[in-house]
Design a protein around this motif. Structure first.
Motif, PDB file in Angstrom:
ATOM      1  N   LEU A 228      -0.146  -5.684 -14.778  1.00 31.89           N
ATOM      2  CA  LEU A 228       0.800  -6.663 -15.320  1.00 31.89           C
ATOM      3  C   LEU A 228       0.073  -7.733 -16.138  1.00 31.89           C
ATOM      4  CD1 LEU A 228       3.234  -7.165 -12.289  1.00 31.89           C
ATOM      5  CD2 LEU A 228       3.512  -5.680 -14.293  1.00 31.89           C
ATOM      6  N   CYS A 229      -1.094  -8.116 -15.666  1.00 26.70           N
ATOM      7  CA  CYS A 229      -1.886  -9.105 -16.405  1.00 26.70           C
ATOM      8  C   CYS A 229      -2.269  -8.571 -17.776  1.00 26.70           C
ATOM      9  CB  CYS A 229      -3.124  -9.476 -15.595  1.00 26.70           C
ATOM     10  SG  CYS A 229      -4.186 -10.676 -16.431  1.00 26.70           S
ATOM     11  N   GLN A 230      -2.647  -7.299 -17.830  1.00 28.14           N
ATOM     12  CA  GLN A 230      -3.019  -6.688 -19.102  1.00 28.14           C
ATOM     13  C   GLN A 230      -1.829  -6.664 -20.065  1.00 28.14           C
ATOM     14  OE1 GLN A 230      -4.191  -2.498 -18.975  1.00 28.14           O
ATOM     15  NE2 GLN A 230      -5.770  -2.904 -20.512  1.00 28.14           N
ATOM     16  N   THR A 231      -0.635  -6.358 -19.538  1.00 30.61           N
ATOM     17  CA  THR A 231       0.575  -6.351 -20.369  1.00 30.61           C
ATOM     18  C   THR A 231       0.824  -7.722 -20.987  1.00 30.61           C
ATOM     19  OG1 THR A 231       1.613  -4.588 -19.073  1.00 30.61           O
ATOM     20  CG2 THR A 231       3.075  -6.036 -20.335  1.00 30.61           C
ATOM     21  N   LEU A 232       0.704  -8.753 -20.175  1.00 31.52           N
ATOM     22  CA  LEU A 232       0.950 -10.109 -20.656  1.00 31.52           C
ATOM     23  C   LEU A 232      -0.146 -10.571 -21.615  1.00 31.52           C
ATOM     24  CD1 LEU A 232       2.115 -11.610 -17.241  1.00 31.52           C
ATOM     25  CD2 LEU A 232       3.568 -11.172 -19.228  1.00 31.52           C
ATOM     26  N   ASP A 233      -1.397 -10.202 -21.295  1.00 32.77           N
ATOM     27  CA  ASP A 233      -2.521 -10.550 -22.177  1.00 32.77           C
ATOM     28  C   ASP A 233      -2.337  -9.957 -23.566  1.00 32.77           C
ATOM     29  OD1 ASP A 233      -4.038 -12.193 -20.580  1.00 32.77           O
ATOM     30  OD2 ASP A 233      -5.195 -10.559 -19.697  1.00 32.77           O
ATOM     31  N   LEU A 234      -1.958  -8.684 -23.614  1.00 33.30           N
ATOM     32  CA  LEU A 234      -1.783  -8.002 -24.904  1.00 33.30           C
ATOM     33  C   LEU A 234      -0.661  -8.626 -25.725  1.00 33.30           C
ATOM     34  CD1 LEU A 234      -2.250  -4.266 -23.809  1.00 33.30           C
ATOM     35  CD2 LEU A 234      -3.825  -5.653 -25.199  1.00 33.30           C
ATOM     36  N   ALA A 235       0.273  -9.286 -25.034  1.00 29.69           N
ATOM     37  CA  ALA A 235       1.373  -9.965 -25.732  1.00 29.69           C
ATOM     38  C   ALA A 235       0.986 -11.371 -26.179  1.00 29.69           C
ATOM     39  CB  ALA A 235       2.598 -10.030 -24.834  1.00 29.69           C
ATOM     40  N   GLY A 236      -0.282 -11.744 -25.952  1.00 35.54           N
ATOM     41  CA  GLY A 236      -0.758 -13.044 -26.402  1.00 35.54           C
ATOM     42  C   GLY A 236      -0.487 -14.190 -25.447  1.00 35.54           C
ATOM     43  N   LEU A 237      -0.140 -13.873 -24.204  1.00 36.79           N
ATOM     44  CA  LEU A 237       0.151 -14.904 -23.221  1.00 36.79           C
ATOM     45  C   LEU A 237      -1.075 -15.177 -22.362  1.00 36.79           C
ATOM     46  CD1 LEU A 237       3.687 -13.642 -22.127  1.00 36.79           C
ATOM     47  CD2 LEU A 237       3.173 -15.559 -23.640  1.00 36.79           C
ATOM     48  N   LYS A 238      -1.299 -16.436 -22.021  1.00 36.22           N
ATOM     49  CA  LYS A 238      -2.425 -16.821 -21.175  1.00 36.22           C
ATOM     50  C   LYS A 238      -1.982 -16.771 -19.716  1.00 36.22           C
ATOM     51  CE  LYS A 238      -4.612 -19.712 -24.696  1.00 36.22           C
ATOM     52  NZ  LYS A 238      -5.126 -21.066 -25.041  1.00 36.22           N
ATOM     53  N   VAL A 239      -2.689 -15.958 -18.926  1.00 35.03           N
ATOM     54  CA  VAL A 239      -2.232 -15.637 -17.582  1.00 35.03           C
ATOM     55  C   VAL A 239      -3.293 -16.020 -16.553  1.00 35.03           C
ATOM     56  CG1 VAL A 239      -1.303 -13.818 -16.094  1.00 35.03           C
ATOM     57  CG2 VAL A 239      -1.014 -13.671 -18.579  1.00 35.03           C
ATOM     58  N   LEU A 240      -2.822 -16.540 -15.414  1.00 31.73           N
ATOM     59  CA  LEU A 240      -3.657 -16.750 -14.237  1.00 31.73           C
ATOM     60  C   LEU A 240      -3.117 -15.849 -13.142  1.00 31.73           C
ATOM     61  CD1 LEU A 240      -5.813 -18.304 -12.565  1.00 31.73           C
ATOM     62  CD2 LEU A 240      -3.995 -19.935 -11.995  1.00 31.73           C
ATOM     63  N   THR A 241      -3.961 -14.986 -12.577  1.00 30.48           N
ATOM     64  CA  THR A 241      -3.521 -14.082 -11.516  1.00 30.48           C
ATOM     65  C   THR A 241      -4.013 -14.574 -10.168  1.00 30.48           C
ATOM     66  OG1 THR A 241      -5.465 -12.657 -11.769  1.00 30.48           O
ATOM     67  CG2 THR A 241      -3.519 -12.100 -13.074  1.00 30.48           C
ATOM     68  N   LEU A 242      -3.151 -14.427  -9.159  1.00 27.08           N
ATOM     69  CA  LEU A 242      -3.464 -14.827  -7.783  1.00 27.08           C
ATOM     70  C   LEU A 242      -3.030 -13.728  -6.824  1.00 27.08           C
ATOM     71  CD1 LEU A 242      -2.109 -18.517  -7.881  1.00 27.08           C
ATOM     72  CD2 LEU A 242      -4.505 -17.786  -8.093  1.00 27.08           C
ATOM     73  N   GLY A 243      -3.784 -13.591  -5.738  1.00 33.39           N
ATOM     74  CA  GLY A 243      -3.439 -12.584  -4.730  1.00 33.39           C
ATOM     75  C   GLY A 243      -2.536 -13.109  -3.644  1.00 33.39           C
ATOM     76  N   GLU A 244      -2.345 -14.415  -3.583  1.00 31.93           N
ATOM     77  CA  GLU A 244      -1.451 -15.009  -2.587  1.00 31.93           C
ATOM     78  C   GLU A 244      -0.833 -16.279  -3.150  1.00 31.93           C
ATOM     79  OE1 GLU A 244      -3.797 -15.929   0.833  1.00 31.93           O
ATOM     80  OE2 GLU A 244      -4.858 -17.569  -0.143  1.00 31.93           O
ATOM     81  N   ALA A 245       0.277 -16.691  -2.518  1.00 29.03           N
ATOM     82  CA  ALA A 245       1.045 -17.823  -3.043  1.00 29.03           C
ATOM     83  C   ALA A 245       0.675 -19.147  -2.385  1.00 29.03           C
ATOM     84  CB  ALA A 245       2.539 -17.568  -2.856  1.00 29.03           C
ATOM     85  N   THR A 246       0.021 -19.106  -1.246  1.00 33.97           N
ATOM     86  CA  THR A 246      -0.273 -20.330  -0.504  1.00 33.97           C
ATOM     87  C   THR A 246      -1.085 -21.310  -1.350  1.00 33.97           C
ATOM     88  OG1 THR A 246      -0.295 -19.053   1.553  1.00 33.97           O
ATOM     89  CG2 THR A 246      -1.295 -21.256   1.611  1.00 33.97           C
ATOM     90  N   GLY A 247      -0.634 -22.547  -1.377  1.00 38.22           N
ATOM     91  CA  GLY A 247      -1.349 -23.595  -2.093  1.00 38.22           C
ATOM     92  C   GLY A 247      -1.022 -23.716  -3.564  1.00 38.22           C
ATOM     93  N   LEU A 248      -0.177 -22.832  -4.095  1.00 39.61           N
ATOM     94  CA  LEU A 248       0.114 -22.872  -5.538  1.00 39.61           C
ATOM     95  C   LEU A 248       0.849 -24.149  -5.935  1.00 39.61           C
ATOM     96  CD1 LEU A 248       0.280 -21.652  -8.381  1.00 39.61           C
ATOM     97  CD2 LEU A 248       2.356 -20.448  -7.666  1.00 39.61           C
ATOM     98  N   THR A 249       1.836 -24.550  -5.152  1.00 37.49           N
ATOM     99  CA  THR A 249       2.663 -25.709  -5.522  1.00 37.49           C
ATOM    100  C   THR A 249       1.814 -26.956  -5.753  1.00 37.49           C
ATOM    101  OG1 THR A 249       4.478 -24.798  -4.206  1.00 37.49           O
ATOM    102  CG2 THR A 249       4.640 -27.114  -4.847  1.00 37.49           C
ATOM    103  N   ALA A 250       0.810 -27.159  -4.905  1.00 40.16           N
ATOM    104  CA  ALA A 250      -0.039 -28.340  -5.025  1.00 40.16           C
ATOM    105  C   ALA A 250      -0.863 -28.315  -6.303  1.00 40.16           C
ATOM    106  CB  ALA A 250      -0.960 -28.445  -3.813  1.00 40.16           C
ATOM    107  N   ARG A 251      -1.044 -27.149  -6.894  1.00 41.95           N
ATOM    108  CA  ARG A 251      -1.864 -27.021  -8.102  1.00 41.95           C
ATOM    109  C   ARG A 251      -1.045 -27.155  -9.386  1.00 41.95           C
ATOM    110  NH1 ARG A 251      -5.271 -21.630  -7.653  1.00 41.95           N
ATOM    111  NH2 ARG A 251      -6.184 -22.546  -9.553  1.00 41.95           N
ATOM    112  N   LEU A 252       0.267 -27.200  -9.271  1.00 43.12           N
ATOM    113  CA  LEU A 252       1.134 -27.279 -10.445  1.00 43.12           C
ATOM    114  C   LEU A 252       1.706 -28.685 -10.588  1.00 43.12           C
ATOM    115  CD1 LEU A 252       3.195 -23.956 -10.203  1.00 43.12           C
ATOM    116  CD2 LEU A 252       1.295 -24.451 -11.747  1.00 43.12           C
TER     117      LEU A 252
END
Length: 458
Positions: free
Chosen positions: A22-46
């Motif tokens: 999925l990251c490769q699909t988004l990258d090829l479309a010119g989008l900047k992507v950050l991939t994560l293996g888990e959701a814990t702690g994401l809210t505090a980083r946004l």
């Protein structure tokens, strides 16, 4: 560590192979992507104004997609969250949509489906943040910023001039078109001055009948003229200790102008029929929509009065020169009207924003305020045709679906280009970056006409 604002998509999935694909699909479309293996702690980083979207699987160890959605929306209910589901998780996805998820994709899904959903979500996010930025600008509680809304260079300069002049004793001449906000500027000068505790008296010279203008301004004694049975205190005397705002000064007769010049020079007033000179501690703020220098050259306005008034001129820029200030003002007045009528707030859609920017606002802020009032009431509004907007356009507070918004925005862009000089359909099509056949179809679809078609378009 907070997530950089350059990241457009945060992709969360515990399956490393799917995550990579999925990251490769988004990258090829010119989008900047950050991939994560888990959701814990994401809210505090946004941050609340992070300009991207979140794509997350529903079933994950630790925090699942539904829990993440609830946590993210607890911080920012308008953040688009797209959920990925397995076949058996469709009921969960429906539950998530009811809870505010932007979209869900059922595995397996095509790459185009993911890209389409992400791009639509990003467009929505930009719109939300634009509107939020307008509201944030309008929440500035500094007095001048809230009275004279706008971030254009002209308005920044005007606020600087008002701030500098308010503390002085100088009389001021305000120059501005009808509806530009001359009285608002005059009140700001008064309220920011040392005279703020004194009276602010506003009078429109153009609204006074010639037979009563002198009595209204200067006052009269009993018996000064037929019907004058008792003393009347004039507006100048009533404003003693404060500020008198005299609008449409260009409409005053030459005789009254002579008396005004004397008052400005000597700071005394004499009532009609009286002999007593009454000292005045007063500031005069005059306003005009005309070029007084030209009027003086034509003999319609006294040159000596013009030069006496023109010591400290303030020019209010017309709304058509103020760019995106129109959007800020419109949202400001619409929100005020919504609050006053107890109605829900409406956000401007992209096509509506383009329409407001294209309109030349011949009635200036007054016209815009009336338009915003109608918008807040949910009424359709056809803006008056102008040279910059040759066909009347409809503005409504009811946002349509995405396709309707896109069509409205497309129509506004084509209509705006039609106002510019193009000698042929080919030139117009090149300016818009579309084939001529496509342009013909779009003009027909939107009911627009191109009048300068030449032989090369046949």
């Amino acid at each position: 560590m907070s997530i950089d604002n350059g990241i457009q998509v945060v992709l969360i999935d515990d399956d490393p192979h799917l995550r990579q694909a999925l990251c490769q699909t988004l990258d090829l479309a010119g989008l900047k992507v950050l991939t994560l293996g888990e959701a814990t702690g994401l809210t505090a980083r946004l941050s609340r104004d992070w300009p991207g979207v979140v794509v997350s699987d529903i079933r994950m160890p630790g925090m699942d997609g539904l829990e993440l959605l609830a946590e993210l929306h607890g911080q920012d209910p308008e953040l688009p969250v797209l959920l990925i589901t397995g076949h058996g998780d469709v009921p969960l996805a429906v539950q998530a949509m009811r809870a505010g998820a932007y979209d869900f994709l059922e595995k397996p899904f095509a790459s185009d489906a993911l890209l389409d959903s992400v791009r639509r979500a990003l467009a929505l996010r930009r719109l939300v943040l634009d509107n939020r930025s307008l509201r944030l600008a309008l929440s500035d509680r500094q007095q001048l910023s809230t009275r004279l809304v706008g971030h254009s260079p002209q308005m920044l300069r005007l606020r600087e001039q008002i701030g500098a002049l308010a503390a002085t004793k100088a009389d001021v001449l305000i120059l501005g078109e009808t509806g530009a906000g001359k009285e608002v500027v005059a009140r700001a000068l008064h309220d920011l001055s040392s005279r703020r505790s004194g009276p602010f008296v506003a009078i429109n010279a153009g609204a006074l009948a010639e037979s009563v203008v002198e009595s209204e301004l200067f006052g009269h004694e009993p018996g000064a003229f037929t019907g004058a049975q008792k003393r009347r205190i004039g507006k100048f005397e009533f404003a003693n200790g404060g500020t008198l705002f005299l609008d449409e000064i260009e409409s005053m007769s030459l005789d009254v102008q002579v008396k005004l010049l004397r008052l400005l020079q000597e700071r005394v007033v004499e009532r009609l029929g009286g002999n007593q000179l009454i000292p005045l501690d007063i500031r005069i703020i005059a306003a005009t929509k005309e070029d007084l220098r030209q009027s003086a050259d034509q003999g319609r306005f006294r040159a000596d009065l013009y030069y006496r008034l023109n010591v400290a001129p303030l020019r209010i820029p017309p709304l058509r020169e103020r760019g995106e200030d129109a959007l800020m003002l419109f949202q400001h007045f619409a929100d005020e009207a919504s609050s006053r009528h107890g109605l829900p707030l409406h956000e401007l859609q992209p096509g509506q924003r383009a329409l407001l920017l294209r309109h030349s606002w011949p009635g200036n802020v007054r016209e815009l305020q009336n338009a915003a009032e109608r918008f807040a009431l949910g009424l359709e509004l056809a803006l008056d045709a102008t040279p910059d907007n040759p066909s009347a356009s409809v503005l409504t507070s009811t946002p349509g679906g995405l396709s309707e918004q896109v069509e409205q925005f497309e129509k506004s862009l084509i209509a705006a280009e039609l106002t510019r000089p193009h000698g042929s359909m080919r030139s117009l099509a090149e300016a818009l970056g579309v084939p001529r056949k496509t342009l013909h179809d779009k003009l027909r679809k939107h009911g627009l006409n191109f009048a300068n078609q030449s032989a090369d378009d046949e």
